[in-house]
Design a protein around this motif. Sequence first.
Motif, PDB file in Angstrom:
ATOM      1  N   GLU A 129      14.522 -11.899  33.293  1.00 10.24           N
ATOM      2  CA  GLU A 129      13.610 -10.769  33.467  1.00 10.24           C
ATOM      3  C   GLU A 129      12.346 -11.257  34.144  1.00 10.24           C
ATOM      4  O   GLU A 129      11.666 -12.141  33.618  1.00 10.24           O
ATOM      5  CB  GLU A 129      13.307 -10.155  32.093  1.00 10.24           C
ATOM      6  N   ALA A 130      12.025 -10.689  35.313  1.00  6.95           N
ATOM      7  CA  ALA A 130      10.891 -11.188  36.103  1.00  6.95           C
ATOM      8  C   ALA A 130       9.896 -10.074  36.414  1.00  6.95           C
ATOM      9  O   ALA A 130       9.322 -10.037  37.498  1.00  6.95           O
ATOM     10  CB  ALA A 130      11.410 -11.833  37.391  1.00  6.95           C
ATOM     11  N   VAL A 131       9.723  -9.154  35.477  1.00  2.00           N
ATOM     12  CA  VAL A 131       8.743  -8.069  35.656  1.00  2.00           C
ATOM     13  C   VAL A 131       7.692  -8.125  34.538  1.00  2.00           C
ATOM     14  O   VAL A 131       6.493  -8.189  34.808  1.00  2.00           O
ATOM     15  CB  VAL A 131       9.427  -6.677  35.659  1.00  2.00           C
ATOM     16  N   GLY A 132       8.177  -8.073  33.285  1.00  2.00           N
ATOM     17  CA  GLY A 132       7.256  -8.163  32.158  1.00  2.00           C
ATOM     18  C   GLY A 132       6.865  -6.834  31.546  1.00  2.00           C
ATOM     19  O   GLY A 132       6.045  -6.798  30.635  1.00  2.00           O
ATOM     20  N   SER A 133       7.441  -5.721  32.043  1.00  2.00           N
ATOM     21  CA  SER A 133       7.117  -4.428  31.419  1.00  2.00           C
ATOM     22  C   SER A 133       8.033  -4.196  30.224  1.00  2.00           C
ATOM     23  O   SER A 133       9.131  -4.761  30.137  1.00  2.00           O
ATOM     24  CB  SER A 133       7.264  -3.293  32.430  1.00  2.00           C
ATOM     25  N   ASP A 134       7.604  -3.340  29.293  1.00  2.00           N
ATOM     26  CA  ASP A 134       8.446  -3.033  28.133  1.00  2.00           C
ATOM     27  C   ASP A 134       9.802  -2.491  28.582  1.00  2.00           C
ATOM     28  O   ASP A 134      10.843  -2.852  28.027  1.00  2.00           O
ATOM     29  CB  ASP A 134       7.758  -1.984  27.237  1.00  2.00           C
ATOM     30  N   ALA A 135       9.782  -1.603  29.577  1.00  2.00           N
ATOM     31  CA  ALA A 135      11.027  -0.950  30.013  1.00  2.00           C
ATOM     32  C   ALA A 135      12.019  -1.971  30.562  1.00  2.00           C
ATOM     33  O   ALA A 135      13.223  -1.899  30.266  1.00  2.00           O
ATOM     34  CB  ALA A 135      10.717   0.111  31.067  1.00  2.00           C
ATOM     35  N   THR A 136      11.529  -2.929  31.330  1.00  2.00           N
ATOM     36  CA  THR A 136      12.462  -3.887  31.939  1.00  2.00           C
ATOM     37  C   THR A 136      12.936  -4.921  30.915  1.00  2.00           C
ATOM     38  O   THR A 136      14.070  -5.385  30.978  1.00  2.00           O
ATOM     39  CB  THR A 136      11.822  -4.580  33.159  1.00  2.00           C
ATOM     40  N   ILE A 137      12.083  -5.266  29.954  1.00  2.00           N
ATOM     41  CA  ILE A 137      12.539  -6.187  28.895  1.00  2.00           C
ATOM     42  C   ILE A 137      13.580  -5.476  28.026  1.00  2.00           C
ATOM     43  O   ILE A 137      14.608  -6.062  27.654  1.00  2.00           O
ATOM     44  CB  ILE A 137      11.349  -6.717  28.061  1.00  2.00           C
ATOM     45  N   GLN A 138      13.360  -4.196  27.735  1.00  2.00           N
ATOM     46  CA  GLN A 138      14.362  -3.430  26.970  1.00  2.00           C
ATOM     47  C   GLN A 138      15.682  -3.351  27.730  1.00  2.00           C
ATOM     48  O   GLN A 138      16.765  -3.483  27.140  1.00  2.00           O
ATOM     49  CB  GLN A 138      13.860  -2.009  26.671  1.00  2.00           C
ATOM     50  N   LEU A 139      15.592  -3.139  29.049  1.00  2.00           N
ATOM     51  CA  LEU A 139      16.816  -3.092  29.851  1.00  2.00           C
ATOM     52  C   LEU A 139      17.577  -4.409  29.731  1.00  2.00           C
ATOM     53  O   LEU A 139      18.802  -4.420  29.565  1.00  2.00           O
ATOM     54  CB  LEU A 139      16.473  -2.797  31.323  1.00  2.00           C
ATOM     55  N   ALA A 140      16.847  -5.528  29.780  1.00  2.00           N
ATOM     56  CA  ALA A 140      17.482  -6.846  29.657  1.00  2.00           C
ATOM     57  C   ALA A 140      18.203  -6.975  28.316  1.00  2.00           C
ATOM     58  O   ALA A 140      19.358  -7.426  28.254  1.00  2.00           O
ATOM     59  CB  ALA A 140      16.426  -7.946  29.795  1.00  2.00           C
ATOM     60  N   LEU A 141      17.515  -6.556  27.236  1.00  2.00           N
ATOM     61  CA  LEU A 141      18.086  -6.695  25.885  1.00  2.00           C
ATOM     62  C   LEU A 141      19.343  -5.839  25.725  1.00  2.00           C
ATOM     63  O   LEU A 141      20.296  -6.237  25.057  1.00  2.00           O
ATOM     64  CB  LEU A 141      17.044  -6.297  24.839  1.00  2.00           C
ATOM     65  N   LYS A 142      19.324  -4.652  26.345  1.00  2.00           N
ATOM     66  CA  LYS A 142      20.461  -3.736  26.202  1.00  2.00           C
ATOM     67  C   LYS A 142      21.612  -4.111  27.132  1.00  2.00           C
ATOM     68  O   LYS A 142      22.771  -3.911  26.796  1.00  2.00           O
ATOM     69  CB  LYS A 142      20.001  -2.301  26.480  1.00  2.00           C
ATOM     70  N   ALA A 143      21.284  -4.625  28.315  1.00  2.00           N
ATOM     71  CA  ALA A 143      22.334  -4.863  29.313  1.00  2.00           C
ATOM     72  C   ALA A 143      23.157  -6.112  29.000  1.00  2.00           C
ATOM     73  O   ALA A 143      24.343  -6.166  29.321  1.00  2.00           O
ATOM     74  CB  ALA A 143      21.703  -5.000  30.699  1.00  2.00           C
ATOM     75  N   VAL A 144      22.529  -7.121  28.376  1.00  2.00           N
ATOM     76  CA  VAL A 144      23.219  -8.407  28.203  1.00  2.00           C
ATOM     77  C   VAL A 144      24.443  -8.246  27.294  1.00  2.00           C
ATOM     78  O   VAL A 144      24.475  -7.384  26.413  1.00  2.00           O
ATOM     79  CB  VAL A 144      22.231  -9.462  27.644  1.00  2.00           C
ATOM     80  N   ARG A 145      25.464  -9.059  27.538  1.00  2.00           N
ATOM     81  CA  ARG A 145      26.693  -8.965  26.750  1.00  2.00           C
ATOM     82  C   ARG A 145      26.460  -9.428  25.310  1.00  2.00           C
ATOM     83  O   ARG A 145      25.432 -10.037  24.999  1.00  2.00           O
ATOM     84  CB  ARG A 145      27.805  -9.809  27.394  1.00  2.00           C
ATOM     85  N   GLN A 146      27.428  -9.204  24.436  1.00  2.00           N
ATOM     86  CA  GLN A 146      27.386  -9.734  23.074  1.00  2.00           C
ATOM     87  C   GLN A 146      27.202 -11.259  23.137  1.00  2.00           C
ATOM     88  O   GLN A 146      27.877 -11.934  23.915  1.00  2.00           O
ATOM     89  CB  GLN A 146      28.719  -9.444  22.354  1.00  2.00           C
ATOM     90  N   ALA A 147      26.297 -11.771  22.320  1.00  2.00           N
ATOM     91  CA  ALA A 147      26.010 -13.214  22.280  1.00  2.00           C
ATOM     92  C   ALA A 147      25.538 -13.749  23.630  1.00  2.00           C
ATOM     93  O   ALA A 147      25.742 -14.914  23.948  1.00  2.00           O
ATOM     94  CB  ALA A 147      27.216 -14.012  21.772  1.00  2.00           C
TER      95      ALA A 147
END
Length: 350
Positions: free
Chosen positions: A243-261
């Motif tokens: 994640e190379a933006v630092g906004s709440d929305a983009t960090i949330q996107l990273a957390l939701k998009a990543v696969r299990q584990a």
Amino acid sequence: MKALTYQGRHDIRYEEVPDPVVASPTDAVVQVTAAGICGSDLHIYGGNPFSPEVGYTPGHECVGVVVETGDQVTRFRPGDRVMLPASVGCTLCPTCAAGFTARCERAKSMTDLCYGVSPQLPGSQAQALAVPYADINLVRLPEDISDEAAVVLTDNAPTAWYGCRRARISPGETVLVIGLGPVGLMAAQSAFAMGAARVLGVDLVAERRTFAATLGVEPVEGDDARAAVRDMTGGRGPDAVVEAVGSDATIQLALKAVRQAGRVSVVGVSQNEAFPLHMGLAQVKELEFAIGLCSVHYELPVLMSLTQAGRITPEVVVSHRFALSEGPAAYELFNSRADGVHKILLDPSR
Ligand SMILES: [Zn+2]
Ligand SMILES: [Zn+2]
């Protein structure tokens, strides 16, 4: 000398400021030959500075030539061509000695660790600047590394590499990069250099997605990035997200998009003191989450070798060159995120 100064939100001026001096025997003064404007300078420009004060010179990315050294500087002499790692170390504490300058034990806040974020350590968007502990905070530049590449190597490229390293990218994996500015583009190059099979890229600006595609990135299209990423990865999600933006929305996107584990590594600058993290979902997902600031000194040797070998090409992110005197207009253009604007360099000789 002439320098840019930060005077408040959307107020950058080109003006006369006092010349830098060797204030301590371990300091040096460097004449700047090229300085970068960084995405994190835009946080300051947008009215979210790291220090409440104004009137200081911003900038923490530059290359230049040594013009003066203090009596205790042993490794550098006037005339040496150098780059300045954006993170400033003290040489004296154990973490600095190990190369982890961003975690210098002497530093109390961001303002001790970086040029150009407060009046304490004036920045590089100037004709010259003073460098503390010059023996460690200067890096000699090999002839085959251009000024353009070197400016990107002072911060954006090592930040990207560090972000990828902490995402623990393994050969054959699929990596999602969020934010396709200079750090995101360098993260894509870094991920490929680490053996990623696929790099997907998210950015709101279509032109940035198109440019990233020229570096082998698969652009994520459409209004629902999470759904698009899911479709592009067979319903599974990427192995790692940088994640190379630092906004709440983009960090949330990273957390939701990543696969299990999967692994999420944040290098976008966030100043949120109360980020909403769903602990239950993170636990069920067996999430690995990393966030931090890059210790440039630690990452640099590998990146210099990769650049010299042509495995990464930091200079590709440089899109514009302005005279230092045109600094205010350069900031305005960079802040507009206009098509084709990636990284802007300032030339202090003009
Ligand atoms: Zn920077
Ligand atoms: Zn230190």
